[in-house]
Write an enzyme that holds these catalytic residues in place. Structure first.
Site, PDB file in Angstrom:
ATOM      1  N   GLU A 120      53.615   7.860  -7.748  1.00  0.00           N
ATOM      2  CA  GLU A 120      53.371   8.993  -8.664  1.00  0.00           C
ATOM      3  C   GLU A 120      52.619  10.105  -8.132  1.00  0.00           C
ATOM      4  O   GLU A 120      51.999   9.979  -7.049  1.00  0.00           O
ATOM      5  CB  GLU A 120      52.565   8.287  -9.838  1.00  0.00           C
ATOM      6  CG  GLU A 120      51.178   7.878  -9.490  1.00  0.00           C
ATOM      7  CD  GLU A 120      50.510   7.028 -10.843  1.00  0.00           C
ATOM      8  OE1 GLU A 120      50.843   5.894 -11.026  1.00  0.00           O
ATOM      9  OE2 GLU A 120      49.711   7.930 -11.415  1.00  0.00           O
ATOM     10  N   LYS A 122      50.247  13.048  -7.191  1.00  0.00           N
ATOM     11  CA  LYS A 122      48.654  13.125  -7.179  1.00  0.00           C
ATOM     12  C   LYS A 122      48.399  14.231  -7.778  1.00  0.00           C
ATOM     13  O   LYS A 122      48.912  15.282  -7.196  1.00  0.00           O
ATOM     14  CB  LYS A 122      48.259  12.833  -5.702  1.00  0.00           C
ATOM     15  CG  LYS A 122      46.891  12.990  -5.588  1.00  0.00           C
ATOM     16  CD  LYS A 122      46.329  12.536  -4.149  1.00  0.00           C
ATOM     17  CE  LYS A 122      44.818  12.457  -3.844  1.00  0.00           C
ATOM     18  NZ  LYS A 122      44.089  13.351  -4.620  1.00  0.00           N
ATOM     19  N   ASP A 124      46.236  17.450  -8.464  1.00  0.00           N
ATOM     20  CA  ASP A 124      45.120  18.156  -8.094  1.00  0.00           C
ATOM     21  C   ASP A 124      44.222  18.716  -8.687  1.00  0.00           C
ATOM     22  O   ASP A 124      44.077  19.937  -9.039  1.00  0.00           O
ATOM     23  CB  ASP A 124      45.862  19.225  -6.922  1.00  0.00           C
ATOM     24  CG  ASP A 124      44.803  19.476  -5.785  1.00  0.00           C
ATOM     25  OD1 ASP A 124      43.567  19.128  -5.849  1.00  0.00           O
ATOM     26  OD2 ASP A 124      45.215  20.755  -5.335  1.00  0.00           O
ATOM     27  N   TYR A 236      45.664   8.049 -15.826  1.00  0.00           N
ATOM     28  CA  TYR A 236      46.428   7.076 -15.213  1.00  0.00           C
ATOM     29  C   TYR A 236      45.850   5.651 -14.754  1.00  0.00           C
ATOM     30  O   TYR A 236      46.591   4.825 -14.349  1.00  0.00           O
ATOM     31  CB  TYR A 236      46.656   7.879 -13.703  1.00  0.00           C
ATOM     32  CG  TYR A 236      45.496   8.497 -13.043  1.00  0.00           C
ATOM     33  CD1 TYR A 236      44.560   7.688 -12.604  1.00  0.00           C
ATOM     34  CD2 TYR A 236      45.707  10.052 -13.076  1.00  0.00           C
ATOM     35  CE1 TYR A 236      43.250   8.597 -11.970  1.00  0.00           C
ATOM     36  CE2 TYR A 236      44.616  10.401 -12.353  1.00  0.00           C
ATOM     37  CZ  TYR A 236      43.431   9.942 -11.925  1.00  0.00           C
ATOM     38  OH  TYR A 236      42.342  10.457 -11.279  1.00  0.00           O
ATOM     39  N   LYS A 324      49.596  12.583   1.275  1.00  0.00           N
ATOM     40  CA  LYS A 324      49.427  14.116   0.590  1.00  0.00           C
ATOM     41  C   LYS A 324      50.753  14.956   1.333  1.00  0.00           C
ATOM     42  O   LYS A 324      51.457  14.489   2.161  1.00  0.00           O
ATOM     43  CB  LYS A 324      48.174  14.408   1.724  1.00  0.00           C
ATOM     44  CG  LYS A 324      46.963  13.844   1.082  1.00  0.00           C
ATOM     45  CD  LYS A 324      46.488  14.529  -0.233  1.00  0.00           C
ATOM     46  CE  LYS A 324      45.339  15.511  -0.234  1.00  0.00           C
ATOM     47  NZ  LYS A 324      44.359  15.666   0.205  1.00  0.00           N
ATOM     48  N   CYS A 418      46.687  59.397  -3.826  1.00  0.00           N
ATOM     49  CA  CYS A 418      47.454  58.338  -4.370  1.00  0.00           C
ATOM     50  C   CYS A 418      48.724  58.682  -3.193  1.00  0.00           C
ATOM     51  O   CYS A 418      49.077  59.827  -2.858  1.00  0.00           O
ATOM     52  CB  CYS A 418      48.265  58.927  -5.438  1.00  0.00           C
ATOM     53  SG  CYS A 418      49.824  58.057  -5.835  1.00  0.00           S
ATOM     54  N   CYS A 421      52.285  60.315  -4.611  1.00  0.00           N
ATOM     55  CA  CYS A 421      52.177  61.751  -5.206  1.00  0.00           C
ATOM     56  C   CYS A 421      50.913  62.750  -4.786  1.00  0.00           C
ATOM     57  O   CYS A 421      51.090  63.855  -5.110  1.00  0.00           O
ATOM     58  CB  CYS A 421      52.353  61.656  -6.773  1.00  0.00           C
ATOM     59  SG  CYS A 421      50.614  61.141  -7.623  1.00  0.00           S
ATOM     60  N   CYS A 434      45.661  55.813  -9.759  1.00  0.00           N
ATOM     61  CA  CYS A 434      46.313  57.231  -9.656  1.00  0.00           C
ATOM     62  C   CYS A 434      46.206  58.127 -10.734  1.00  0.00           C
ATOM     63  O   CYS A 434      46.510  57.496 -11.813  1.00  0.00           O
ATOM     64  CB  CYS A 434      47.742  57.161  -9.187  1.00  0.00           C
ATOM     65  SG  CYS A 434      48.648  58.834  -9.354  1.00  0.00           S
ATOM     66  N   CYS A 440      53.503  61.005 -11.586  1.00  0.00           N
ATOM     67  CA  CYS A 440      53.498  60.115 -10.166  1.00  0.00           C
ATOM     68  C   CYS A 440      54.817  59.255 -10.395  1.00  0.00           C
ATOM     69  O   CYS A 440      55.065  58.545 -11.314  1.00  0.00           O
ATOM     70  CB  CYS A 440      52.465  59.207 -10.092  1.00  0.00           C
ATOM     71  SG  CYS A 440      52.353  58.092  -8.673  1.00  0.00           S
TER      72      CYS A 440
HETATM   73  S1  IVH Z   1      44.696   6.282  -9.352  1.00  0.00           S
HETATM   74  C1  IVH Z   1      41.219   4.116  -6.653  1.00  0.00           C
HETATM   75  N1  IVH Z   1      46.450   8.102  -9.836  1.00  0.00           N
HETATM   76  O1  IVH Z   1      42.565  11.454  -6.727  1.00  0.00           O
HETATM   77  C2  IVH Z   1      41.466   5.538  -7.323  1.00  0.00           C
HETATM   78  N2  IVH Z   1      44.284   8.524  -8.792  1.00  0.00           N
HETATM   79  O2  IVH Z   1      41.611  11.796  -4.064  1.00  0.00           O
HETATM   80  C3  IVH Z   1      43.093   5.306  -7.596  1.00  0.00           C
HETATM   81  N3  IVH Z   1      44.093  11.079  -8.452  1.00  0.00           N
HETATM   82  O3  IVH Z   1      40.055   9.042  -7.009  1.00  0.00           O
HETATM   83  C4  IVH Z   1      43.278   6.376  -8.851  1.00  0.00           C
HETATM   84  N4  IVH Z   1      46.136  11.748  -9.191  1.00  0.00           N
HETATM   85  O4  IVH Z   1      40.710  10.402  -8.873  1.00  0.00           O
HETATM   86  C5  IVH Z   1      45.412   8.028  -9.446  1.00  0.00           C
HETATM   87  N5  IVH Z   1      48.254   9.888 -10.161  1.00  0.00           N
HETATM   88  C6  IVH Z   1      46.973   9.581  -9.625  1.00  0.00           C
HETATM   89  C7  IVH Z   1      46.049  10.388  -9.217  1.00  0.00           C
HETATM   90  C8  IVH Z   1      44.781   9.764  -8.923  1.00  0.00           C
HETATM   91  C9  IVH Z   1      45.107  12.055  -8.549  1.00  0.00           C
HETATM   92  C10 IVH Z   1      42.842  11.264  -8.202  1.00  0.00           C
HETATM   93  C11 IVH Z   1      41.915  10.197  -8.421  1.00  0.00           C
HETATM   94  C12 IVH Z   1      41.479   9.596  -6.875  1.00  0.00           C
HETATM   95  C13 IVH Z   1      41.293  10.845  -6.079  1.00  0.00           C
HETATM   96  C14 IVH Z   1      41.738  10.638  -4.787  1.00  0.00           C
END
Ligand code: IVH
Length: 677
Positions: A120, A122, A124, A236, A324, A418, A421, A434, A440
């Site tokens: 799934e 991740k 940010d 999640y 990543k 500017c 002009c 400007c 202009c």
């Molecule tokens: S599951 C043991 N699912 O990213 C933790 N975490 O850098 C398992 N994170 O600690 C968590 N997206 O806080 C899970 N789809 C996702 C996530 C996710 C972001 C976070 C989470 C984790 C951190 C690691």
């Protein structure tokens, strides 16, 4: 490496990592990329493995995050919040798979060779733990150091995607005892861009990325500020449910969805490692089209009993990793610094870069925003810089690599005149502007392009190049001149033949009955974007009363403050603008106000397309609600469409919308727009 060298390097890495961890977790203002941090972290880890006795007692490798910021009550998590090992290479993911399979193989050969994984996105964002008692939210906290987090319950309550009570549609066990839910608070990209724009305009420091912005919003001492930042929350994990057990990660997501959480519908069950790798590759391609930032794929063993068997190390589980994406930061050279003049006269310094591929997109320009930003980063011609691309955000210079700076460079100052002009430049707030107004050429050009734009007067075919020619030939000096153009005028322009002349004339003619709010927006009044334009149109219903509106009168309208009121009044008080408006009216340009139905019609006049999944409503329900709110619902994205509601899994329609510059919102924003929450 000798012992002495290792000792010195360990000390250096530990101290830098502490510093960066503090900047990241406490100040929300990191100065290095995650990838750089990860690299240093791994180097330290491996040195500590080689020389275990040199490991400092407070080594950053022992900690998951940083200590909570002062000002919030500290709370203990129901269980430690672990982190995930970050992997950058496919080979590392294969090693993970091998470790998992080895870990699950028992002497009796009880476990299968093939392990299923759930992959799934991740997120940010900022990890959050929410605790529910008998179905009611009682506490929410940040990760903190993994054991203890900051109690930010009040702030989290302001996030609409955080259910204050678990819905009875989910598993019944949610209504009894304690349930801990974990997930990620994040700031949608559109919100992030708007926030940074506001910060830069106020000469404040913009946030480096949506994650820092989300963290900044959650860790506010004033919940009102959190609320104003419009965060989203995706759940999640269910950590600790007294009366529910879930056998797999997907079952957990399903339960969370039932309880009313947003969950990532792209989570996918993969039969083996190859499918995981394919998922990673596919998602990376889609990355730019998502409404929020993701930085990789989380890979989890698909059976909770196997997860328990594999267990965890001190800071991360053995059953999950983060694979990543490559960072969207690259290093390149500043060849020149160009000054652009926009529609409002704003001078924007732009770095002309040696073209560089930043995760699949060639970047050759990056905005430097304004003089304050330029000074803060001290970007000079000849510098080597790090540039970043985040989603749809315009590429940005993150930092200068000062040790690579050649001799003899000079600080860059915006000019006092500017560049287009030659008129005087004035400092207005954070910007150099400007002073020549529409005399202009650059301002006039921007002004006319904005007026003709699709979302404004929608004059088809009147793009930048044509506008440029019209101005160069002295045919257009203000907006009203557009309506005086004759076929003979156009025949003198490059690229115009009989058919194109006819098309342009009829496009101009067709624009004479604009909706009032679009007309107001098209005029390019300072601070009047589409939202304010709509407020004004709704309130006054016609142009004439607005011409005479006083500041007091304007400020009676909910959503209009003194700054906007002042700008609107000044615009209409200007004799020059009045003359243009008069000439527009004489040429037959008559804005029409929308007739309102009895109930509130927040989407009146909008043509809406839904694409991707919806989480709160069903598709037919959403369509019904959109229509009830005054919108017309369309199935395909075309030029008539004014709004796209995109959810998880949105693909080609979303892309088309982006290309056409049609506003895209998510389901939560849609619900807000129709005034349901
Ligand atoms: S599951 C043991 N699912 O990213 C933790 N975490 O850098 C398992 N994170 O600690 C968590 N997206 O806080 C899970 N789809 C996702 C996530 C996710 C972001 C976070 C989470 C984790 C951190 C690691």
């Amino acid at each position: 490496m000798t012992r002495a060298e290792a000792k010195a390097r360990i000390a250096e890495l530990a101290s830098e990592l502490h510093e960066h961890s503090h900047r990241y977790h406490v100040l929300d203002r990191p100065t290095i990329s995650d990838a750089q941090y990860d690299r240093m972290f791994k180097e330290l880890q491996s040195l500590e493995e080689q020389f275990p006795d040199l490991k400092p007692a407070d080594s950053p490798t022992l900690r998951v995050g940083a200590a909570p910021r002062a000002g919030f009550r500290k709370v203990r998590h129901v269980r430690p919040m672990l982190s995930l090992d970050s992997l950058m290479e496919e080979s590392e993911v294969r090693e993970f798979d091998a470790r998992v399979r080895k870990g699950l193989r028992s002497d009796e050969g009880l476990f299968a060779e093939a392990v299923g994984y759930v992959a799934e996105p991740k997120f940010d964002g900022l990890s959050i733990e929410l605790v529910y008692e008998d179905g009611v939210l009682v506490r929410g906290s940040t990760r903190g150091d993994g054991e203890m987090g900051e109690d930010v319950t009040e702030n989290l309550r302001t996030i609409r995607a955080v259910p204050l009570r678990l819905s009875a549609n989910g598993p019944k066990g949610g209504q009894r005892g304690r349930v801990a839910v974990r997930g990620e608070a994040l700031m949608p990209l559109a919100e992030f861009e708007a926030l940074n724009k506001r910060l830069i305009e106020a000469s404040d420091e913009p946030f480096a990325n949506p994650r820092n912005a989300a963290a900044g919003a959650v860790r506010q001492l004033d919940p009102g500020i959190t609320a104003s930042r419009r965060l989203d929350f995706f759940a999640y994990e269910v950590m600790d449910a007294e009366h529910e057990r879930f056998a797999t990660p997907l079952a957990t997501l399903e339960a969370l969805r039932g309880w009313g959480f947003h969950v990532e519908s792209r989570a996918k069950l993969c039969a083996g490692l190859d499918e995981v790798l394919e998922f990673h590759a596919r998602l990376m391609e889609k990355r730019d089209r998502l409404p929020y930032e993701i930085d990789g794929v989380v890979i989890k063993v698909d059976r909770v009993d196997w997860q328990d068997l594999l267990g965890a190390r001190s800071r991360s589980p053995r059953w999950a990793v983060a694979y990543k994406f490559p960072p969207r930061i690259e290093v390149t050279k500043v060849l020149d610094i160009i000054v652009q003049v926009g529609r409002t006269g704003k001078l924007t310094p732009v770095a002309a870069l040696q073209p560089v591929d930043v995760s699949g997109v060639t970047v050759s320009r990056a905005t430097l925003h304004n003089q304050d930003e330029l000074d803060r980063k001290d970007v000079r011609i000849g510098d080597t810089v790090r540039v970043r691309r985040a989603g749809d955000v315009i590429p940005e210079v993150v930092e200068v690599l000062k040790d690579k700076r050649p001799r003899g460079t000079e600080r860059f100052e915006l000019p006092g005149k500017c560049p287009v002009c030659g008129a005087a430049v004035e400092k207005v707030g954070a910007y150099h502007v400007c002073t020549n107004g529409l005399s202009c050429r650059a301002q006039l050009q921007g002004h006319i392009e904005h007026f003709a734009w699709r979302g404004a007067m929608d004059i088809r075919g009147l793009g930048g190049r044509t506008v440029h020619q019209l101005i160069e030939q002295g045919l257009v000096k203000d907006l009203a001149d557009l309506y005086q153009l004759t076929p003979i005028d156009l025949s003198g322009l490059e690229g115009f033949a009989e058919k194109s002349i006819e098309n342009m004339m009829s496009a101009i003619e067709a624009s004479k009955r604009p909706r009032l709010d679009r007309f107001l927006w098209a005029l390019g009044i300072e601070h009047v974007g589409d939202t304010v334009a709509r407020l004004l149109a709704d309130h006054y219903g016609a142009l004439e009363p607005l011409l005479e509106a006083t500041e007091d009168n304007l400020q009676q309208i909910k959503g209009i403050g003194p700054e906007v009121a002042d700008a609107v009044r000044r615009f209409f008080a200007s004799p020059r603008n009045r003359k243009v408006l008069d000439r527009l009216a004489k040429a037959g340009v008559k804005p029409v106000a929308e007739k309102r139905a009895a109930g509130p019609q927040p989407l009146a006049g909008e043509v809406v397309v839904f694409t991707g999944g919806l989480e709160v409503m069903s598709r037919p329900e959403a369509q019904r609600k959109a229509e009830a709110a005054g919108a017309q619902v369309a199935s395909g994205v075309g030029k008539k469409v004014t709004l796209v509601v995109a959810g998880p899994g949105a693909g080609s329609k979303l892309e088309a919308a982006r290309k056409l510059g049609i506003p895209v919102i998510d389901e939560a924003a849609f619900i807000r727009r129709i005034g349901e929450r």
